[in-house]
Design a protein around this motif. Structure first.
Motif, PDB file in Angstrom:
ATOM      1  N   LYS A 103       0.828  -1.214   0.000  1.00 13.53           N
ATOM      2  CA  LYS A 103       0.000   0.000   0.000  1.00 13.53           C
ATOM      3  C   LYS A 103       0.861   1.261   0.000  1.00 13.53           C
ATOM      4  CE  LYS A 103      -3.886   0.979   2.843  1.00 13.53           C
ATOM      5  NZ  LYS A 103      -4.622   0.557   4.021  1.00 13.53           N
ATOM      6  N   VAL A 104       1.896   1.267   0.837  1.00 14.50           N
ATOM      7  CA  VAL A 104       2.735   2.470   0.945  1.00 14.50           C
ATOM      8  C   VAL A 104       3.779   2.483  -0.182  1.00 14.50           C
ATOM      9  CG1 VAL A 104       4.347   3.774   2.396  1.00 14.50           C
ATOM     10  CG2 VAL A 104       2.442   2.517   3.455  1.00 14.50           C
ATOM     11  N   ASN A 105       4.603   1.422  -0.218  1.00  8.62           N
ATOM     12  CA  ASN A 105       5.794   1.465  -1.074  1.00  8.62           C
ATOM     13  C   ASN A 105       5.456   1.392  -2.564  1.00  8.62           C
ATOM     14  OD1 ASN A 105       7.133   1.426   1.360  1.00  8.62           O
ATOM     15  ND2 ASN A 105       7.646  -0.749   1.276  1.00  8.62           N
ATOM     16  N   TYR A 106       4.431   0.606  -2.899  1.00 10.74           N
ATOM     17  CA  TYR A 106       4.082   0.463  -4.325  1.00 10.74           C
ATOM     18  C   TYR A 106       2.931   1.388  -4.707  1.00 10.74           C
ATOM     19  CZ  TYR A 106       2.786  -1.524  -8.818  1.00 10.74           C
ATOM     20  OH  TYR A 106       2.468  -1.682 -10.147  1.00 10.74           O
ATOM     21  N   MET A 113       3.433   9.304  -8.647  1.00 14.07           N
ATOM     22  CA  MET A 113       3.929   9.513 -10.019  1.00 14.07           C
ATOM     23  C   MET A 113       2.787   9.881 -10.953  1.00 14.07           C
ATOM     24  SD  MET A 113       7.052   6.836 -10.645  1.00 14.07           S
ATOM     25  CE  MET A 113       6.256   5.269 -10.275  1.00 14.07           C
ATOM     26  N   ARG A 114       1.629   9.216 -10.786  1.00 18.99           N
ATOM     27  CA  ARG A 114       0.482   9.500 -11.647  1.00 18.99           C
ATOM     28  C   ARG A 114      -0.004  10.938 -11.447  1.00 18.99           C
ATOM     29  NH1 ARG A 114      -2.516   4.572 -13.171  1.00 18.99           N
ATOM     30  NH2 ARG A 114      -4.474   5.660 -12.820  1.00 18.99           N
ATOM     31  N   TYR A 146       8.198  -6.588   2.030  1.00 18.88           N
ATOM     32  CA  TYR A 146       8.946  -5.373   1.683  1.00 18.88           C
ATOM     33  C   TYR A 146       9.668  -5.584   0.347  1.00 18.88           C
ATOM     34  CZ  TYR A 146      12.545  -1.684   2.192  1.00 18.88           C
ATOM     35  OH  TYR A 146      13.377  -0.596   1.998  1.00 18.88           O
ATOM     36  N   SER A 147      10.334  -6.736   0.211  1.00 18.03           N
ATOM     37  CA  SER A 147      11.083  -7.015  -1.019  1.00 18.03           C
ATOM     38  C   SER A 147      10.152  -7.005  -2.228  1.00 18.03           C
ATOM     39  CB  SER A 147      11.774  -8.383  -0.931  1.00 18.03           C
ATOM     40  OG  SER A 147      12.662  -8.424   0.160  1.00 18.03           O
ATOM     41  N   ALA A 148       8.976  -7.647  -2.078  1.00 18.68           N
ATOM     42  CA  ALA A 148       8.023  -7.697  -3.201  1.00 18.68           C
ATOM     43  C   ALA A 148       7.562  -6.285  -3.559  1.00 18.68           C
ATOM     44  CB  ALA A 148       6.830  -8.566  -2.829  1.00 18.68           C
ATOM     45  N   SER A 149       7.310  -5.461  -2.527  1.00 15.97           N
ATOM     46  CA  SER A 149       6.823  -4.100  -2.803  1.00 15.97           C
ATOM     47  C   SER A 149       7.895  -3.274  -3.510  1.00 15.97           C
ATOM     48  CB  SER A 149       6.384  -3.410  -1.507  1.00 15.97           C
ATOM     49  OG  SER A 149       7.495  -3.091  -0.679  1.00 15.97           O
ATOM     50  N   LYS A 150       9.164  -3.496  -3.152  1.00 17.38           N
ATOM     51  CA  LYS A 150      10.241  -2.722  -3.771  1.00 17.38           C
ATOM     52  C   LYS A 150      10.555  -3.245  -5.178  1.00 17.38           C
ATOM     53  CE  LYS A 150      11.158   0.376  -0.551  1.00 17.38           C
ATOM     54  NZ  LYS A 150      11.187   1.834  -0.787  1.00 17.38           N
ATOM     55  N   THR A 151      10.394  -4.560  -5.394  1.00 19.80           N
ATOM     56  CA  THR A 151      10.570  -5.096  -6.744  1.00 19.80           C
ATOM     57  C   THR A 151       9.472  -4.534  -7.655  1.00 19.80           C
ATOM     58  OG1 THR A 151      11.513  -7.106  -5.830  1.00 19.80           O
ATOM     59  CG2 THR A 151      10.784  -7.230  -8.096  1.00 19.80           C
ATOM     60  N   ALA A 156       7.796  -0.519 -11.774  1.00 20.32           N
ATOM     61  CA  ALA A 156       7.016   0.673 -12.143  1.00 20.32           C
ATOM     62  C   ALA A 156       7.947   1.836 -12.499  1.00 20.32           C
ATOM     63  CB  ALA A 156       6.102   1.076 -10.986  1.00 20.32           C
ATOM     64  N   THR A 157       9.060   1.925 -11.782  1.00 20.13           N
ATOM     65  CA  THR A 157      10.023   3.004 -12.045  1.00 20.13           C
ATOM     66  C   THR A 157      10.581   2.864 -13.464  1.00 20.13           C
ATOM     67  OG1 THR A 157      10.591   3.031  -9.698  1.00 20.13           O
ATOM     68  CG2 THR A 157      12.183   4.054 -11.193  1.00 20.13           C
TER      69      THR A 157
END
Ligand code: NAP
Length: 243
Positions: A103-106, A113-114, A146-151, A156-157
């Motif tokens: 929810k936060v990281n992704y 960004m949108r 956390y890892s999944a959210s950052k991946t 997305a980046t």
């Protein structure tokens, strides 16, 4: 080189840790204005500089994101720093913790960004700087959510980098290893302080580097991954099993 001098910068999660250091470093680099945002303004430090404008922003609240985007149409550099980290592996960790990290990281960061893309396109040449993590390259199983959210955020980046490349917006990914902030409270690792790391991040952004690993530990991990992705996976497996 596109420097940050005279730029208008917005930083999320600016009240502590890397975000707070990015505000200080942006001031040192001669930014014209810095929107320092935090979900609780009572926690915001006094930066002692009139160029800092503080704004309340919880990146899980899309209505608030849209309101802030409306109020800050002069932004030229968006730094998505806000993030959370939950402990837990895939099989036994709390599902609610996995959901919160996403929810936060992704979702929070992609909504930022949108909301800001039209402003950044209008103000081009401009930048998005996303603080991701080295675990975007390979998961640390004790931090699986956390890892999944950052991946997901790294993916997305890279998407947005391509979506905006012809519109004058450069999109940078910052993938640190371990920095000495509240996020790593209790860790016995020897970690660099966030102030120096923030300066390295902004130096490399100014130099036009797209994928930035700002710390020694992160670089060691990144180089292992570059040699073979299985090498970093093995390093993280050894950490997980305490070997
Ligand atoms: N430290 C590391 O080793 C490391 C390594 C790789 C990547 N990173 C990334 O670097 C970024 C900054 O982390 P940090 O180390 O500085 O951690 P930190 O000291 O825990 O700071 C996290 C910041 O994010 C804010 N935040 C959390 N949830 C938010 C939300 N929903 N809306 C707005 N702000 C929110 C926090 O605000 P509150 O004070 O209100 O909680 C705080 O300002 C994160 O994205 C993190 O994943 C850190």
């Amino acid at each position: 080189m596109q420097t940050l001098k005279d730029k208008v910068i917005l930083i999320t999660g600016a009240n502590r840790g890397i975000g707070k250091s990015l505000v200080k470093s942006s001031l040192e680099k001669g930014a014209r204005k810095i929107y320092a945002t935090s979900r609780d303004l009572s926690k915001m430090p006094n930066f002692g500089d009139e160029r800092v404008v503080t704004l309340e922003l919880d990146i899980t609240d899309n209505a608030q994101i849209l309101k802030i985007a409306e109020q800050t149409k002069d932004v030229e550099v968006l730094i998505n720093n806000a993030g959370i980290l939950s402990q837990g592996n895939v099989l036994e960790g709390e599902i609610s913790a996995v959901e919160n990290d996403m929810k936060v990281n992704y979702y929070g960061t992609i909504n930022m960004m949108r909301a800001f893309a039209p402003t950044l396109e209008k103000n081009a040449p401009s930048k998005i700087v996303n603080i991701v993590s080295i675990v975007a390259y390979s998961p640390l199983p004790s931090l699986a959510g956390y890892s999944a959210s950052k991946t997901a955020l790294y993916s997305a980046t890279l998407s947005v980098r391509t979506e905006l490349v012809k519109k004058g917006v450069t999109v940078h990914a910052i993938n640190p290893g371990a920095i000495d902030t509240d996020m790593n409270k209790g860790s016995e690792w020897d970690m660099p302080a966030p102030d120096g790391i923030a300066t390295i991040i902004l130096d490399k952004v100014e130099a036009g580097e797209l994928d930035i690993v700002p710390d020694e530990m992160g670089l060691g991990m990144f180089n292992a991954w570059k040699e073979a992705p299985s090498k970093l996976a093995e390093m993280f497996s050894n950490m997980y099993h305490g070997e």
